[in-house]
Design an enzyme around this catalytic site. Structure first.
Site, mmCIF file in Angstrom:
data_model
loop_
_atom_site.group_PDB
_atom_site.id
_atom_site.type_symbol
_atom_site.label_atom_id
_atom_site.label_comp_id
_atom_site.label_asym_id
_atom_site.label_seq_id
_atom_site.Cartn_x
_atom_site.Cartn_y
_atom_site.Cartn_z
ATOM 1 N N HIS A 110 0.301 -6.141 -2.246
ATOM 2 C CA HIS A 110 -0.002 -6.624 -0.887
ATOM 3 C C HIS A 110 -1.504 -6.551 -0.529
ATOM 4 C CE1 HIS A 110 4.311 -6.688 0.429
ATOM 5 N NE2 HIS A 110 4.403 -5.744 -0.495
ATOM 6 N N ASN A 147 9.637 -7.040 4.310
ATOM 7 C CA ASN A 147 9.245 -8.280 3.632
ATOM 8 C C ASN A 147 9.914 -9.467 4.302
ATOM 9 O OD1 ASN A 147 7.605 -7.168 1.654
ATOM 10 N ND2 ASN A 147 9.257 -6.986 0.144
ATOM 11 N N HIS A 155 3.661 3.182 6.186
ATOM 12 C CA HIS A 155 4.460 4.094 5.368
ATOM 13 C C HIS A 155 5.903 4.084 5.892
ATOM 14 C CE1 HIS A 155 5.999 7.439 3.282
ATOM 15 N NE2 HIS A 155 5.413 8.428 3.908
HETATM 16 FE FE1 HDE Z 1 5.835 -1.566 -0.899
HETATM 17 N N1 HDE Z 1 4.066 -0.687 -1.338
HETATM 18 N N2 HDE Z 1 6.694 -0.615 -2.431
HETATM 19 N N3 HDE Z 1 7.592 -2.593 -0.565
HETATM 20 N N4 HDE Z 1 5.007 -2.590 0.608
HETATM 21 C C1 HDE Z 1 2.894 -0.914 -0.703
HETATM 22 O O1 HDE Z 1 1.431 0.773 0.025
HETATM 23 C C2 HDE Z 1 6.188 0.464 -3.068
HETATM 24 C C3 HDE Z 1 8.754 -2.453 -1.275
HETATM 25 C C4 HDE Z 1 5.627 -3.410 1.499
HETATM 26 O O2 HDE Z 1 0.410 -4.456 4.949
HETATM 27 C C5 HDE Z 1 1.818 0.040 -1.133
HETATM 28 O O3 HDE Z 1 -0.280 0.908 1.480
HETATM 29 C C6 HDE Z 1 7.150 1.030 -3.973
HETATM 30 C C7 HDE Z 1 9.856 -3.038 -0.560
HETATM 31 C C8 HDE Z 1 4.661 -4.000 2.394
HETATM 32 O O4 HDE Z 1 -0.430 -2.543 4.320
HETATM 33 C C9 HDE Z 1 2.530 0.974 -2.121
HETATM 34 C C10 HDE Z 1 8.252 0.210 -3.877
HETATM 35 C C11 HDE Z 1 9.313 -3.546 0.592
HETATM 36 C C12 HDE Z 1 3.433 -3.478 1.993
HETATM 37 C C13 HDE Z 1 3.923 0.393 -2.143
HETATM 38 C C14 HDE Z 1 7.963 -0.812 -2.907
HETATM 39 C C15 HDE Z 1 7.906 -3.259 0.563
HETATM 40 C C16 HDE Z 1 3.682 -2.592 0.890
HETATM 41 C C17 HDE Z 1 0.537 -0.610 -1.595
HETATM 42 C C18 HDE Z 1 9.559 0.295 -4.632
HETATM 43 C C19 HDE Z 1 10.051 -4.294 1.709
HETATM 44 C C20 HDE Z 1 2.079 -3.786 2.588
HETATM 45 C C21 HDE Z 1 -0.488 -0.378 -0.492
HETATM 46 C C22 HDE Z 1 10.149 1.543 -4.642
HETATM 47 C C23 HDE Z 1 11.020 -3.494 2.385
HETATM 48 C C24 HDE Z 1 1.794 -2.944 3.793
HETATM 49 C C25 HDE Z 1 0.185 0.476 0.466
HETATM 50 C C26 HDE Z 1 0.473 -3.351 4.410
HETATM 51 C C27 HDE Z 1 2.689 -1.848 0.253
HETATM 52 C C28 HDE Z 1 4.892 0.943 -2.879
HETATM 53 C C29 HDE Z 1 8.876 -1.861 -2.590
HETATM 54 C C30 HDE Z 1 7.034 -3.692 1.626
HETATM 55 C C31 HDE Z 1 1.903 1.112 -3.475
HETATM 56 C C32 HDE Z 1 6.928 2.237 -4.850
HETATM 57 C C33 HDE Z 1 11.318 -3.054 -0.999
HETATM 58 C C34 HDE Z 1 4.938 -4.978 3.510
HETATM 59 O O5 HDE Z 1 2.567 2.273 -1.655
#
Ligand code: HDE
Length: 720
Positions: free
Chosen positions: A78, A151, A342
């Site tokens: 993202h 999402n 978070h």
């Molecule tokens: Fe994320 N995801 N994600 N994700 N995600 C990040 O956090 C992660 C997942 C989502 O505009 C990171 O600050 C793991 C699902 C959004 O700043 C990180 C897993 C959904 C955003 C991270 C998922 C999301 C992130 C990268 C699987 C929808 C952007 C930078 C277990 C429900 C937020 C950050 C923004 C961002 C980890 C799966 C949504 C690396 C480990 C499912 C919208 O922490």
């Protein structure tokens, strides 16, 4: 001083600080970071007017050092995003289900900050990549910050967070060549996917037009996981969150997406920014699907499995409030870039389920902010600060902002009279839901997660024929970019589990053998120790066979406000024709742009001048929602000599967009398609050509509301 007064004073101080931070020294002298006024910001300090720079030039060194360190690591996923401020208001108290304060009082406005994003592309990549869109919302509630980090698709690729680094590695550019950028269309991603059958449901969403939205204002948002609401009686209800955009869900075509990426890679970012500046505030209703705890096991799927939806036919979405985005950020870096979401930022009344993807996320977000924002004090960055008072004994660390006073920084203490105190549940303290958990330590997958295909099929079966064709085309593009034939074939094998004709159509386009069955063992990601037979995917017949909310086209919302209309003009254009159509469209809130062979001004047939907004060099039909050709023979003859003008119109036709013309000449002379359509079918195909000016504009407005005319079969035949 009473505790409450102290709190208030602190909150006021915080707000004052925020204001100061925002002002950023406007109307003041230029200074160094130490506040020393700068006398010359143009020249380094040198020994003589042609001599070397002196080490003592602290002004230059400070400025350059800051610049050298201006970049922070981008988000690993993202990275590219756009943000906006706004507020949320609940429609009626949700007290029955949750004690969350911001969901109680319809008169209360809770401030929010939203960040929309693409997942895969780097920070400077195009908005129009075929990708999932992030939809993350920070609610600044009076009980602390609540982040709904969702999402624009309701399911995910994998069922367990353990696989996330592999998934992301596979979709990011390949590590040796660092290609392709912002695209899943390469061997690594499809190799991983072809070995990960649980992805198939998500893949169907990603290959639909949901992955190429027309605008951030026109896409849904989903919390994906099942969460819990907790009421003041400590009763838990499972909840799935939905954001429903008031403008409905609209996409662009893949051909458009690729062209927009070249013409205007900031298309979504600008659209959001402009809409807010123009007062067309994006609005989304918050919906919830509520499942009583006792119904946890009553579905054909596991509600903890993030590759499954709960069809709205089984549990309707109840709309409980609305979010309005009404203010652009003051500073992209300070707000959109530094905002830290978070899923673990919850408030009393909202709690987690045991979805193994969610559980893994609860570790990852805090961890990633530590590296991205340089340490543990990121909550002190203005965009991340809660409006609720914050007191604890955390101290020090890089970039500490707060100047804590006194000798006490531990709890319990007697020297400060025990301050700050723990809050009882009745005083608003967060108490985790007391779910009973028992089991032996094990690495495994619940058998209730092993149905990988039935909801992928439900999604496909719920689409219109047009949408199905787009999915076939998307598979053909993505897998067409894959060089390894075995990966293509393995993927087609997986598609057979969703729909045989889909697999057949894709296989034909790819020129591969059409395997009637997937390669076995199918799920190579399942641990060998658990025994492959035990983990063979199962197919569970779904009671819902087709679900209307899953289709974009079956739920079309018609609107004209904020649609962008191109007027194709050259010198000699009929001024009256331009003005009357412009007025009619602007009355409906549409935005009109004059597009001409060159920039600057045009002369109309009646001698007036017209300001040109864009030339054919700076824009293209893909940037607009509809096209109008005003009258004026001289203008039409001039446009006819411009290949770009002819291309503009034909391309808009190919993309099924509304087209209107004042008089027949424009269409006759500038288009390939005009003679192909029987006269009586013109209007039904979105080509508006009537003599009466009023009827013309009204017909065009109606067509703009519809947005696309999918009945233009074979429009690919139009050379554009
Ligand atoms: Fe994320 N995801 N994600 N994700 N995600 C990040 O956090 C992660 C997942 C989502 O505009 C990171 O600050 C793991 C699902 C959004 O700043 C990180 C897993 C959904 C955003 C991270 C998922 C999301 C992130 C990268 C699987 C929808 C952007 C930078 C277990 C429900 C937020 C950050 C923004 C961002 C980890 C799966 C949504 C690396 C480990 C499912 C919208 O922490």
């Amino acid at each position: 001083m009473k505790e409450e007064e102290k709190d208030r004073e602190e909150t006021n101080k915080k707000l004052e600080d925020l204001e100061k931070d925002k002002k950023g020294g406007k109307d003041e002298f230029l200074t160094t970071n130490q506040g020393v006024k700068i006398n010359d910001n143009q020249n380094q300090l040198t020994a003589g007017d042609r001599g070397p720079t002196l080490m003592e030039d602290f002004i230059f060194r400070e400025k350059m050092t800051h610049f050298d360190h201006e970049r922070i690591p981008e988000r690993v996923v993202h990275p590219r995003g756009s943000g906006a401020h706004g507020y949320f208001q609940v429609y009626e108290s949700m007290k029955e289900f949750t004690k969350a304060g911001f969901l109680q009082d319809p008169s209360k406005k809770t401030p929010v900050f939203v960040r929309f994003s693409t997942v895969v592309g780097f920070r400077g990549s195009t908005d129009l990549a075929r990708d999932v869109r992030g939809f993350a919302t920070k609610f600044y509630t009076e009980e602390g910050n609540y982040d709904l980090v969702g999402n624009n698709m309701p399911v995910f690729f994998i069922q367990d967070a353990m696989k996330f680094p592999d998934l992301v590695h596979s979709i990011k550019p390949e590590p040796n060549s660092q290609t392709p950028q912002a695209s899943a269309a390469h061997d690594n991603f499809w190799d991983f996917t072809s070995l990960m059958p649980e992805s198939m449901h998500m893949i169907m969403w990603v290959l639909s037009d949901r992955a190429i939205p027309r605008s951030y204002r026109m896409m849904e948002g989903f919390g994906v996981h099942t969460f819990r609401f907790i009421n003041d009686q400590n009763k838990s209800t499972f909840v799935k969150f939905h954001w429903k955009p008031v403008l409905g869900v609209h996409g662009v075509l893949w051909d458009e997406a690729q062209k927009i990426s070249g013409k205007d890679p900031d298309f979504h970012r600008k659209d959001l920014w402009d809409a807010i500046e123009e007062g067309n505030y994006p609005e989304y209703e918050l919906g919830v699907q509520l499942v009583p705890e006792e119904d946890e096991h009553k579905f054909e799927f596991d509600i903890l499995d993030p590759t499954k939806i709960i069809p709205e036919e089984l549990v309707p979405v109840r709309k409980i409030g609305k979010m309005t985005l009404n203010r652009n950020p003051d500073n992209f870096f300070a707000e959109t870039e530094q905002v830290a979401f978070h899923p673990g930022h919850v408030v009393p009344g909202i709690d987690f389920s045991n979805d193994p993807l969610l559980q893994g996320r609860l570790f990852s977000y805090l961890d990633t902010q530590l590296i991205r924002l340089g340490g543990p004090n990121f909550a002190e960055i203005p965009i991340n600060r809660p409006i609720a008072p914050m007191h604890n004994n955390q101290r020090d660390g890089f970039m500490r902002q707060q100047i804590n006073q006194g000798p006490v920084h531990y709890h319990p203490n007697s020297r400060e009279g025990g301050c700050p105190f723990q809050a009882k549940m009745t005083e608003g303290g967060f108490v985790s839901h007391g779910e009973k958990v028992e089991g032996k330590k094990i690495r495994t997958r619940s058998k209730s997660f092993l149905d990988f295909f039935s909801q992928a099929k439900l999604f496909y079966d719920s689409q219109t024929e047009i949408e199905k064709k787009h999915i076939v085309d998307a598979f053909s593009f993505e897998l067409g970019k894959v060089k390894t034939v075995e990966i293509r074939e393995r993927m087609v094998g997986l598609i057979t589990q969703v729909d045989q004709t889909l697999a057949e159509r894709v296989a034909k386009k790819l020129g591969v053998e059409y395997p009637r069955e997937p390669e076995r063992p199918m799920n190579k990601g399942i641990p060998a120790d658990a025994g492959p037979e035990e983990f063979e995917p199962v197919y569970v017949e779904q009671s819902v066979k087709s679900s209307k909310p899953l289709s974009m086209l079956k739920n079309l919302v018609e609107f004209v406000k904020s649609r962008k209309i191109a007027f194709l003009c050259a010198d000699g254009v009929d001024g009256e024709s331009v003005n009357s159509m412009k007025k009619a469209l602007e009355r409906e809130g549409a935005s009109v742009k004059i597009v001409a062979p060159h920039a600057g001004m045009l002369k109309t047939s009646d001698g007036d001048t017209l300001i040109i907004d864009e030339s054919f060099i700076t824009t293209g039909s893909v940037i607009f929602d509809a096209v109008f050709v005003p009258g004026g023979q001289q203008s039409i003859s001039a446009l006819k000599k411009e290949g770009d003008a002819v291309h503009f119109l034909n391309e808009a036709y190919m993309h099924c967009k509304p087209i209107a013309a004042e008089g027949e000449a424009g269409l006759l002379e500038l288009t390939y398609f005009y003679n192909m359509i029987p006269r009586e079918q013109l209007t039904s195909k979105g080509v508006i050509l009537v003599e009466d000016k009023n009827e013309l504009s009204q017909g065009f407005i109606k067509a703009i509301g519809v947005h696309r005319f999918w009945n233009r079969e074979h429009s690919e035949d139009v050379p554009a």
